[in-house]
Design an enzyme around this catalytic site. Sequence first.
Site, mmCIF file in Angstrom:
data_model
loop_
_atom_site.group_PDB
_atom_site.id
_atom_site.type_symbol
_atom_site.label_atom_id
_atom_site.label_comp_id
_atom_site.label_asym_id
_atom_site.label_seq_id
_atom_site.Cartn_x
_atom_site.Cartn_y
_atom_site.Cartn_z
ATOM 1 N N HIS A 18 0.890 -1.233 -0.170
ATOM 2 C CA HIS A 18 0.024 0.026 -0.052
ATOM 3 C C HIS A 18 0.860 1.293 -0.123
ATOM 4 C CE1 HIS A 18 -2.474 -3.164 1.534
ATOM 5 N NE2 HIS A 18 -3.348 -2.480 1.293
ATOM 6 N N THR A 40 -0.995 5.619 0.694
ATOM 7 C CA THR A 40 -1.342 6.399 1.968
ATOM 8 C C THR A 40 0.004 6.965 2.661
ATOM 9 O OG1 THR A 40 -3.335 5.441 2.037
ATOM 10 C CG2 THR A 40 -2.296 6.518 4.097
ATOM 11 N N ASN A 66 -8.766 11.110 2.625
ATOM 12 C CA ASN A 66 -8.429 10.972 1.337
ATOM 13 C C ASN A 66 -9.511 10.689 0.259
ATOM 14 O OD1 ASN A 66 -8.018 8.162 0.864
ATOM 15 N ND2 ASN A 66 -6.032 8.260 2.041
ATOM 16 N N HIS A 78 -4.001 2.737 -4.044
ATOM 17 C CA HIS A 78 -4.226 2.475 -2.688
ATOM 18 C C HIS A 78 -3.593 1.345 -2.145
ATOM 19 C CE1 HIS A 78 -6.534 1.865 0.900
ATOM 20 N NE2 HIS A 78 -6.481 0.640 0.834
ATOM 21 N N GLU A 117 -19.753 -4.271 23.232
ATOM 22 C CA GLU A 117 -18.648 -5.536 23.550
ATOM 23 C C GLU A 117 -17.480 -5.387 22.580
ATOM 24 O OE1 GLU A 117 -22.961 -6.831 24.198
ATOM 25 O OE2 GLU A 117 -21.949 -5.672 22.744
ATOM 26 N N ASP A 124 -34.304 -17.094 28.142
ATOM 27 C CA ASP A 124 -34.029 -16.305 26.984
ATOM 28 C C ASP A 124 -33.835 -17.052 25.646
ATOM 29 O OD1 ASP A 124 -33.883 -13.822 28.545
ATOM 30 O OD2 ASP A 124 -31.899 -13.866 29.001
ATOM 31 N N HIS A 182 -29.597 -16.371 22.997
ATOM 32 C CA HIS A 182 -28.613 -16.031 23.925
ATOM 33 C C HIS A 182 -28.062 -17.213 24.574
ATOM 34 C CE1 HIS A 182 -30.667 -12.177 23.775
ATOM 35 N NE2 HIS A 182 -29.889 -11.573 24.981
#
Length: 697
Positions: free
Chosen positions: A32, A35, A194, A276, A433, A491, A495
Amino acid sequence: MAALQWDPIDNKAVDTARVLAADAVEKVGNGHPGTAMSLAPLAYLLFQKVMRRDPHDQHWLGRDRFILSAGHSSLTQYIQLYFGGYGLELDDLKALRTWGSLTPGHPEYGHTDGVEITTGPLGQGISSSVGFAYASRFERGLFDPDAEPGTSPFDHFVYVIAGDGDLQEGVSSEASSLAGHQQLGNLIAFYDSNQISIEDDTNIAFTEDVKARYEAYHWHVQVVDWKKTGVYEEDVQELHEAILGAQAVTDKPSLIILKTIIGWPSPKKQNTGKIHGSALGADELRGVKEVLGFDPEQTFQVEPAVIEHTRKAVERGAEQRAEWTVGFDEWAAANPERKQLLDRLLTGELPEGVEEALPVFEAGKDVSTRAASGKVLNALGAVIPELWGGSADLAESNNTTIEGAASFVPVEHSTHEWTGNPYGRVLHFGIREHAMAAILNGIVLHGPTRAFGGTFLIFSDYMRPAVRLAALMNIPSIFVWTHDSVALGEDGPTHQPIEQLSALRAIPNLSVVRPGDANEVAYAWKTILERREGPAGIALTRQNIPVFERGDGDASGETFASAKNVVKGAYVLAEAPNGTPDVLLIATGSEVQIAVDAREVLKGEGINARVISAPSLEWFEEQSDEYKESVLPSSVKARVSIEAGLALSWRAYVGDHGRSVSIEHFGASADYKTLYREFGMTTEHTVAAAKESLASL
């Protein structure tokens, strides 16, 4: 910070960085370059003019932290590490992305000096940088809470470079929201806007107002637009002033939106997806060198004056280190007890009295392992000041609160239930999470404290990328996962974890720990905290399970083994009645009681069963061959594993003649006793499996 001095040699160094990036990718044929070329001025400014770092000591406590969240642009960092004398040389750049090199495709923590974190998956770096900032504040509270802002040897900045991909990944939204809420004034992020990704113009999928979004997160946002006049101008002075402005804002994290042209000044490929993630090609590389005044016939061209100039970073770092050391020594002399605490933490040793602090749970009572974990954490919290943590909005369910401790949050965010203190020990991640796991990684990478974060085991799926990175980096992050089976009950299947234990065990270097009773929980926590390499996830029950009557040593006769044996990962909990097992019953967590009950039934039928509690298969695999043979003798082919989840983890342990009492399908909504009966997680099923295994011999 002094006024920016920027001389022609600095421009030459920046242009050299661009050419090195292009040459390195061209040589290996992939990578790359774009950048790294357009961010060369920013990276150079940070490493050569802004950050306080000692290239000869990557572990210096007083250093500013640098995180390249856009890790695919690894040359952005590698070239500056080469320039600054961190240990990389020109040959390392030439070896980019090749076997055994110090310059892998993405920067890797522990592999290349000067790299603070492994940032492969996008979004992880900027999210973990929030953890770095969390840790710097918490550590200041441990060691120097009363110093005026900016005067403590524990004050420093956390700098992070992120790209379009980082901001598109959802984890960055979670973490950035928390950063603003926490008012992390020492966190300064640069967004390289960019507007180009692999699929070219990001407008095809990403048109939000990033400035407004981050202002809504309560960040301080500035825009430095090098394209604003219609003629591209890399105004380094303007960028430096923006950094000074960010440093001056102490009650908000800062985002500097830097509008660049990717791949500048590539004549034909700048501002396109072509630059890129692929090499420029010979003709375009020649064009870049001609534009910048480099000899197109040479590769990896670095003028001696350039490297001589940039290597002055070593001398500057030594001077900064010496200046910092004066203040640190003054702090140490004035705070001998806190200095002693710091010294202990830097060794990784736990304080004296940890084992004595562990609660002992009375046999004959039924206690959920999540409740036991809460009691253990509170007992340990009293003797381990560096222990802190919380959950993703599940404090009462996960039992992750250190009672009596303040919450780690600005005072104005206190609620009726929680008292905020910037240096508090109780973490509140909200329902985030994924960010929680990334932030925990940042905390661990920043310094020597021990942080944990909890949620339900099923939601470990949301955490998995960061958990995997913790394992890849070999860092001791701690994840608390409760409600660890279908026994969470009503539940229902959304779950109820089925495949999670096996899936997590599939991550190399992650310790999955599922204790079989309350006293195993105590020693599991002790072992987790003693270990300093690799992350651990502790899986805990919602339902109450028996606390076993135990002896002080190994199992013998009808005396069960001590819970201290948890450190070995698996151990003989109950020996076969005559001392010689006919069949081995191997279980974890709440299913250990099923194995114990099955042992009694089999005993009545003249079959001698040994019960093995196996809280951590990973820890067991670390033991000697002799020990493993003593627990699982190869001569005993009849074996049964019992675990309320997939049998996938157990084939290697039960062998060709073994059987697994498991659940190979999703759950259902009902009370846990009904589910265990209907899904075959029973003593009767285990006894039948043992007989089947014996009959197959």
